[in-house]
Design an enzyme around this catalytic site. Structure first.
Site, short mmCIF file in Angstrom:
data_model
loop_
_atom_site.label_atom_id
_atom_site.label_comp_id
_atom_site.label_asym_id
_atom_site.label_seq_id
_atom_site.Cartn_x
_atom_site.Cartn_y
_atom_site.Cartn_z
N LYS A 116 0.76 -1.15 -0.09
CA LYS A 116 0.02 -0.14 -0.01
C LYS A 116 0.89 1.15 0.06
CE LYS A 116 -4.21 -1.75 2.08
NZ LYS A 116 -4.25 -3.24 1.89
N GLY A 164 -9.10 -6.70 2.74
CA GLY A 164 -10.45 -7.35 3.33
C GLY A 164 -10.43 -7.04 4.74
N GLY A 165 -9.86 -5.78 5.10
CA GLY A 165 -10.20 -5.21 6.52
C GLY A 165 -9.20 -5.96 7.47
N HIS A 208 -17.58 4.55 -0.03
CA HIS A 208 -16.61 3.45 -0.37
C HIS A 208 -17.18 3.42 -1.94
CE1 HIS A 208 -13.74 -0.22 -0.21
NE2 HIS A 208 -14.02 0.01 -1.34
N ARG A 292 -7.17 -8.02 -9.10
CA ARG A 292 -7.83 -9.25 -9.39
C ARG A 292 -9.12 -9.01 -9.57
NH1 ARG A 292 -10.77 -9.14 -4.47
NH2 ARG A 292 -9.42 -8.67 -2.69
#
Length: 666
Positions: A116, A164-165, A208, A292
């Protein structure tokens, strides 16, 4: 052209890829672990290859085993799905070295977006808007704290290698920083093998919104519009929709063009998603790029009429994109909800166990169900607890929302806790109906959509009574003498000459013990229940073999399923689970006390010492299950006498973990 495709994944995404491959005439190879030997994706594929034990690290995440499976089965391409190896650059390179087509982007693109912090630097150069933050390499806790103070609270800690958090924590004040950092780093290390963190300003009340992009090997790219994924819990998406409600066309165009700049900046090929935070002013900021296919890709397929997996296979084989940007149009509105085995009213704890019934609504042009399970399958502790994805499409948002609510009412799942009723509360909330969504939607409306006290209604009591009567009749028939099958004395329904015989049964519903009394047979049954909120007694007349009933003049369908003393009834779009209680033979003495494991999982850390005095809600231990950390807290002021587990130990749900003694009130 791809001839044979190995799907390096499991569950609903494997089944979904198989469906498109079959339509295109491409052969398919499934892979499986011990836990998935009889799974739906294994049954649907043309052939299947065994990888190893149930833990993902020993099967689905083993690069060498997956490559070997492709070679041995003659697969010329591998589709990684999402999760597992889908964003693993080493796996992508291993496919290339083995001469196998990887259905996804180049390894360099995966690496560019895999960190990131590195992704932020690339996006800054590509003039993609960024949230202020720290994306550096120095991970000294003091340095990180200093950057958090500079950015200004609240801040968001994020795992640099995550998604995914996982490994993500919001920190509202300096005093909480180090505890949150420790927890986020520990979760990131467990999930990704990398505890490198970055820090961002926490955008208050954002939406989001993500853009679906697609690029081919000829250097061309398009965006297939946006998805709004604002409704989340623990940074996991709950409801996704396309297009985003209330998004101006000009903002859509700017976000799409920014997403394509991001994709071209890393030489992207294939399907990808660029995620943005959108604030109330219409400004948007880059969050991350998922290299993906996304879980929520079906809503994009619904509004564009395109099969994104077919696009993936074509692009991977070197073909150009099938459409130009001007050829793509939004038609109608689509929603997707994720059906999970979890308990929303108990902090969303994952549920494991056997699916006694899995009966999705009927599919048609406007209703789609992507699933990888069937009735009788086990929801295992080893993998994500998602049961299926329910996707609907309508001419407009309101029509699509009505279809979604109807489909959720028709969905029947029994055997374990699930989130269907919770999803209905979310989508029927006035704010959601009116499109007023943000990433704090669930927290903002917690009182309306979480932990609602459920009341037992007459139609549910009637259906339970019918179930109990049928069960007792069957039991009596089994034990009755066989001499005269037509004798009323042996009928099994407690018939007595000239008498009305009432039977009584205690059941537990919604955590409360109730008594249901009933008399008659399956053709005409009378029932009484003092706890029903809208009626205390009534009649139910079942139409033999049709699962239909007439209750207080209303003709309703109902069905039931049971396993031992546990059962579920479905009536008029509602489900009620119950436990048949044994006959009351007096109180028993049970001096045992302690805290049990809420599910199968692995102990991560013990947070207090044996003998410690603790306060109510104080964290006592952390366990990991289904890829998430869960904290076990003290139920009251008291003393932790002893632990019956250790860090790193795998424990079963229901096993005693802590000898806890509550403080005695004086």
């Amino acid at each position: 052209m791809i001839r044979k495709l190995l799907i390096a994944n499991r569950g609903e995404i494997a089944c979904r890829i198989i469906r498109t491959a079959r339509r295109l005439g491409v052969g398919t190879v499934a892979v499986y672990s011990d836990a998935d030997a009889n799974a739906l994706h294994v049954q649907q594929a043309d052939e299947a290859f065994y990888l190893g034990p149930a833990p993902a690290k020993e099967s689905y995440l083993d690069v060498d085993k997956v490559i070997a499976a492709a070679k041995k089965t003659g697969a010329d391409a591998i589709h990684p799905g999402y999760g597992f190896l889908s964003e693993n650059a080493r796996f992508c390179r291993a496919c290339e070295e083995a001469g196998i087509i990887f259905v996804g982007p180049p390894a360099a693109a995966i690496e560019a977006m895999g960190s990131k912090s590195a992704a932020k630097r690339i996006m800054e150069e590509a003039k993609v808007p960024l949230v202020p933050g720290y994306h550096g390499h120095n991970q000294d806790p003091g340095i990180l704290e200093g950057h958090a103070n500079r950015i200004g609270y609240p801040v968001l800690l994020k795992a640099a290698a995550g998604g995914g958090g996982k490994g993500m924590r919001r920190v509202d004040k300096p005093a909480d920083f180090h505890a949150a950092l420790d927890a986020a780093k520990r979760e990131a290390q467990n999930a990704f093998g990398d505890d490198h963190m970055l820090i961002e300003r926490y955008v208050v009340n954002p939406r989001h919104v993500e853009i679906q992009v697609f690029c081919d090997k000829q250097g061309k790219g398009v965006y297939l519009f946006e998805r709004d994924c604002s409704v989340q819990r623990r940074h996991q998406k709950v409801v996704e929709e396309a297009p985003a409600p209330g998004l101006p066309a000009e903002t859509r165009r700017k976000m799409g063009e920014a997403a394509l700049r991001a994709a071209h900046a890393i030489g992207y090929v294939g399907a990808g998603t660029v995620e943005f935070l959108l604030d109330a002013s219409g400004s948007f900021y880059f969050m991350e790029m998922n290299t993906r296919l996304q879980v929520e890709h079906p809503v994009t397929e619904m509004i564009t009429g395109q099969d994104l997996v077919a696009w993936q296979l074509a692009v991977a084989a070197g073909q150009p994109l099938p459409l130009e940007q001007d050829d793509l149009h939004i038609v109608g509105h689509a929603f997707e909800v994720r059906i999970y085995a979890e308990d929303p009213d108990n902090d969303f704890l994952p549920a494991t166990g056997k699916l006694l019934r899995h009966q999705p609504p009927a599919e048609d042009r406007g209703v789609r169900v992507d699933t990888g399970v069937k009735t009788g399958d086990e929801i295992s502790v080893h993998y994500d607890p998602m049961i299926s994805k329910l996707i609907v499409h309508g001419n407009n948002r309101r029509e699509a929302l009505a279809k979604l609510d109807r489909a959720l009412q028709q969905y029947q799942i029994a055997g374990l806790r699930h989130n269907i009723e919770f999803l209905r509360r979310v989508i029927n909330h006035t704010a959601f109906v009116n499109g007023r969504v943000n990433t704090h939607f669930i927290e903002d409306h917690e009182q309306e959509i979480l932990q609602q006290e459920q009341q037992l209604r007459s139609q549910q009591c009637a259906a339970i009574a019918a179930f109990l009567q049928h069960s007792q009749t069957r039991a009596q028939h089994r034990s009755a003498p066989k001499a005269d099958a037509f004798s009323p004395w042996h009928s099994g329904n407690s018939w007595r000459n000239g008498l009305t015989v009432w039977r009584s049964q205690r059941v537990e519903v919604h955590g409360k013990e109730i008594e249901i009394r009933f008399s008659g047979n399956e053709e005409k049954l009378q029932w009484q229940c003092s706890t029903a909120v809208d009626a205390q007694a009534g009649e139910i007349s079942a139409l033999h073999g049709q699962n239909m009933a007439i209750i207080d003049g209303r003709r309703l369908s109902y069905s039931s399923v049971a396993d031992g003393n546990r059962g579920s009834v479905f009536i008029n779009g509602e489900q009620v689970d119950f436990t048949v209680l044994p006959a009351d033979i007096g109180e028993s003495s049970d001096a045992a006390h302690g805290l049990e494991a809420p599910m199968n999982g692995t102990i991560v850390a013990l947070l207090v010492e044996p003998g410690a005095a603790v306060e109510k809600d104080q964290p006592l231990l952390v366990m990991e299950a289904m890829k998430m950390e869960h904290t076990l807290r003290a139920p009251a002021n008291g003393t932790v006498n002893q632990f019956f587990c250790a860090a790193g130990e795998l424990v079963d749900g229901g096993s005693l973990l802590i000898d806890f003694e509550a403080e005695t009130k004086q």
